[in-house]
Design an enzyme around this catalytic site. Structure first.
Site, PDB file in Angstrom:
ATOM      1  N   TYR A 181     -42.862 -14.780  -7.444  1.00  0.00           N
ATOM      2  CA  TYR A 181     -42.199 -15.186  -6.201  1.00  0.00           C
ATOM      3  C   TYR A 181     -40.734 -14.800  -6.304  1.00  0.00           C
ATOM      4  O   TYR A 181     -40.091 -15.053  -7.321  1.00  0.00           O
ATOM      5  CB  TYR A 181     -42.330 -16.696  -6.004  1.00  0.00           C
ATOM      6  CG  TYR A 181     -41.594 -17.230  -4.790  1.00  0.00           C
ATOM      7  CD1 TYR A 181     -42.033 -16.928  -3.502  1.00  0.00           C
ATOM      8  CD2 TYR A 181     -40.461 -18.027  -4.934  1.00  0.00           C
ATOM      9  CE1 TYR A 181     -41.365 -17.423  -2.383  1.00  0.00           C
ATOM     10  CE2 TYR A 181     -39.785 -18.528  -3.821  1.00  0.00           C
ATOM     11  CZ  TYR A 181     -40.234 -18.215  -2.551  1.00  0.00           C
ATOM     12  OH  TYR A 181     -39.567 -18.715  -1.456  1.00  0.00           O
ATOM     13  N   ASP A 206     -35.642 -10.565 -11.805  1.00  0.00           N
ATOM     14  CA  ASP A 206     -35.367 -11.758 -11.018  1.00  0.00           C
ATOM     15  C   ASP A 206     -35.331 -12.947 -11.983  1.00  0.00           C
ATOM     16  O   ASP A 206     -36.367 -13.474 -12.369  1.00  0.00           O
ATOM     17  CB  ASP A 206     -36.434 -11.939  -9.935  1.00  0.00           C
ATOM     18  CG  ASP A 206     -36.181 -13.190  -9.104  1.00  0.00           C
ATOM     19  OD1 ASP A 206     -35.195 -13.907  -9.375  1.00  0.00           O
ATOM     20  OD2 ASP A 206     -36.984 -13.452  -8.182  1.00  0.00           O
ATOM     21  N   LYS A 259     -30.636 -21.198  -9.109  1.00  0.00           N
ATOM     22  CA  LYS A 259     -31.032 -22.427  -9.817  1.00  0.00           C
ATOM     23  C   LYS A 259     -29.988 -22.914 -10.831  1.00  0.00           C
ATOM     24  O   LYS A 259     -29.001 -23.525 -10.416  1.00  0.00           O
ATOM     25  CB  LYS A 259     -32.424 -22.252 -10.411  1.00  0.00           C
ATOM     26  CG  LYS A 259     -33.445 -22.036  -9.270  1.00  0.00           C
ATOM     27  CD  LYS A 259     -34.904 -22.084  -9.609  1.00  0.00           C
ATOM     28  CE  LYS A 259     -35.729 -22.092  -8.332  1.00  0.00           C
ATOM     29  NZ  LYS A 259     -36.650 -21.003  -8.165  1.00  0.00           N
TER      30      LYS A 259
HETATM   31  C1  LIG Z   1     -36.765 -20.157  -6.833  1.00  0.00           C
HETATM   32  C2  LIG Z   1     -36.897 -18.697  -6.968  1.00  0.00           C
HETATM   33  C3  LIG Z   1     -36.406 -17.815  -5.988  1.00  0.00           C
HETATM   34  C4  LIG Z   1     -35.876 -18.299  -4.670  1.00  0.00           C
HETATM   35  O1  LIG Z   1     -34.729 -19.057  -4.795  1.00  0.00           O
HETATM   36  P1  LIG Z   1     -34.293 -20.028  -3.580  1.00  0.00           P
HETATM   37  O2  LIG Z   1     -32.991 -20.582  -4.036  1.00  0.00           O
HETATM   38  O3  LIG Z   1     -35.394 -21.037  -3.457  1.00  0.00           O
HETATM   39  O4  LIG Z   1     -34.170 -19.179  -2.372  1.00  0.00           O
HETATM   40  C5  LIG Z   1     -36.453 -16.461  -6.243  1.00  0.00           C
HETATM   41  N1  LIG Z   1     -36.964 -15.990  -7.384  1.00  0.00           N
HETATM   42  C6  LIG Z   1     -37.459 -16.797  -8.340  1.00  0.00           C
HETATM   43  C7  LIG Z   1     -37.992 -16.219  -9.599  1.00  0.00           C
HETATM   44  C8  LIG Z   1     -37.461 -18.176  -8.150  1.00  0.00           C
HETATM   45  O5  LIG Z   1     -38.006 -18.971  -9.086  1.00  0.00           O
END
Ligand SMILES: *Cc1c(COP(=O)(O)O)cnc(C)c1O
Length: 426
Positions: free
Chosen positions: A143, A238, A266
């Site tokens: 994701y 990512d 995060k």
């Molecule tokens: C949480 C997450 C996102 C999205 O981040 P948001 O702050 O919720 O938009 C993108 N990539 C990864 C790997 C994630 O865990």
């Protein structure tokens, strides 16, 4: 008698779709009523009925120091008294950029945004702008936020282009995204052999935390790096979830693979909305105002959010921080596995740094298909029994879990003991 959680959930649904502002919070996967939280302190949260839980979600990753760490709260309060937002540069942003570039050798330059979604969306636009190509490769089960190009599922055949996985995403956009199997080197090689000159970028979670936890094989990460270099494609790690969560230099340091661009979120916001993308100077210089790739944000680099992130990043650089967090998280996984084995429950668990996966399956899955084959009903039963016992895990069998530095050895032992009682009566 209806609980306060239930009352709030009913009220929430009147004016908020599904009663929540992000779908997984609605408990649809596990059933039942979502808990509305009123307070968090260290490793614990309190819900609207006054019930206290040991929290293994940590706001889905950001709270690596636990809830309301005094240094982070103080940084927020002190910064807020001087103004909430200027829409003009502040010194705090420089401090954050300098620190991120110092901590992560792959970053020459970095831009701050307000969410992980913004970071990945902007990194992809930048990769396309830099290469002058359109094709994006992603992997099933990863994701990367909810931008249009990423809400795509695999097409009907292997190595065909994707179809939208959400309403509202045009087929015309999805056709530029190719969705491959995680940890499948042969498939990645075949995709580059066939479409190499059209591939702008490969985006990947270097440890997946969005289909439960899946660990990469070293060959997979290396193949990705080599193929991108060979074909002039931009490799995006990512690290929105893995960033400073799996180790002091994120997953790229942990595995010794250098991406071209990195996305963060995060942990770097410490519970406030901060995201970032950065990497090689020659790529980053394509971003406006230096270059032709547009990207902007009214609240980007917001001082209060950045202050929370900086306070968090400073604390987690203390020597031994990640070693201790890793050990604590392993204590949880080992304890749960021993408890399950003792009572003959089919179960596996593993961790990387401060993130972990729980699987109702004999072994830890390595692919999306293997994740999907885990016993979801067993997870849901475990989830609700643990929730009743005061232990809050992610309300879905397909999410990773998180331990914070505020979780003590005794807290983990308490959770393991609760799980053992549940497995005994399984
Ligand atoms: C949480 C997450 C996102 C999205 O981040 P948001 O702050 O919720 O938009 C993108 N990539 C990864 C790997 C994630 O865990």
């Amino acid at each position: 008698m209806t609980s306060r959680n239930q009352q709030l959930f009913e009220r929430a649904q009147r004016h908020i779709p599904g009663g929540v502002n992000s779908p997984v919070r609605a408990f649809r996967s596990v059933g039942g009523v979502p808990r509305f939280f009123v307070e968090g302190k260290g490793p614990r949260v309190t819900d609207a009925d006054g019930k206290v839980y040991l929290d293994y979600v940590g706001s889905w990753g950001p709270l690596i120091l636990g809830h309301a760490h005094p240094d982070v709260v103080r940084a927020v309060q002190e910064t807020a008294t001087r103004g909430l937002s200027f829409g003009a540069p502040t010194e705090l942003e420089i401090e954050m950029a300098d620190l991120l570039c110092e901590l992560l050798p792959s970053l020459d330059m970095v831009r701050l945004v307000s969410s992980g979604t913004e970071a990945t969306m902007s990194a992809i636009r930048l990769a396309r702008g830099y290469t002058g190509r359109d094709v994006l490769i992603k992997f099933e089960g990863c994701y990367h936020g909810h931008s249009d190009s990423l809400l795509v599922k695999a097409g009907s055949g292997m190595l065909t282009f994707g179809n939208p996985s959400s309403g509202g995403v045009p087929d015309d956009l999805a056709k530029h995204t190719m969705v491959l199997d995680y940890n499948n080197v042969a498939q990645l090689e075949a995709a580059f052999a066939e479409h190499g000159a059209r591939i702008a970028t490969v985006i990947v979670e270097p440890v997946v935390g969005n289909m439960n936890l899946v660990v990469p094989t070293p060959e997979f990460l290396k193949a990705m790096r080599d193929l991108c270099t060979q074909h002039g494609a931009v490799l995006i790690f990512d690290e929105v979830m893995t960033g400073f969560r799996v180790g002091p230099q994120c997953a790229q340091g942990y595995y010794g693979i250098t991406p071209d661009l990195t996305t963060l979120g995060k942990v770097i916001g410490g519970g406030m909305p901060v995201g970032a993308f950065g990497g090689k100077r020659e790529i980053m210089e394509k971003i406006a105002p230096l270059g032709p790739v547009y990207q902007a944000g009214t609240l980007s680099g917001n001082p209060v959010a950045v202050a929370a992130g900086l306070a968090t990043l400073k604390l987690i650089q203390q020597p031994g921080f990640h070693a201790a967090l890793t050990l604590r998280t392993k204590q949880l996984c080992d304890g749960l596995m021993a408890a399950a084995a003792k009572h003959g429950v089919t179960f596996a668990a593993q961790s990387v740094g401060g993130m972990f996966g729980l699987y109702f399956s004999a072994t830890c899955p390595q692919t999306f298909t293997e994740v999907m084959a885990c016993d979801k009903d067993a997870f849901n039963r475990f989830f609700h029994a643990m929730l009743d016992a005061g232990h809050y895990f992610a309300p879905s069998a397909f999410e990773a879990g998180f331990v914070s530095a505020a979780h003590s050895e005794a807290d983990i032992a308490e959770t393991v003991a609760a799980a053992e009682a549940i497995f005994k009566a399984w």
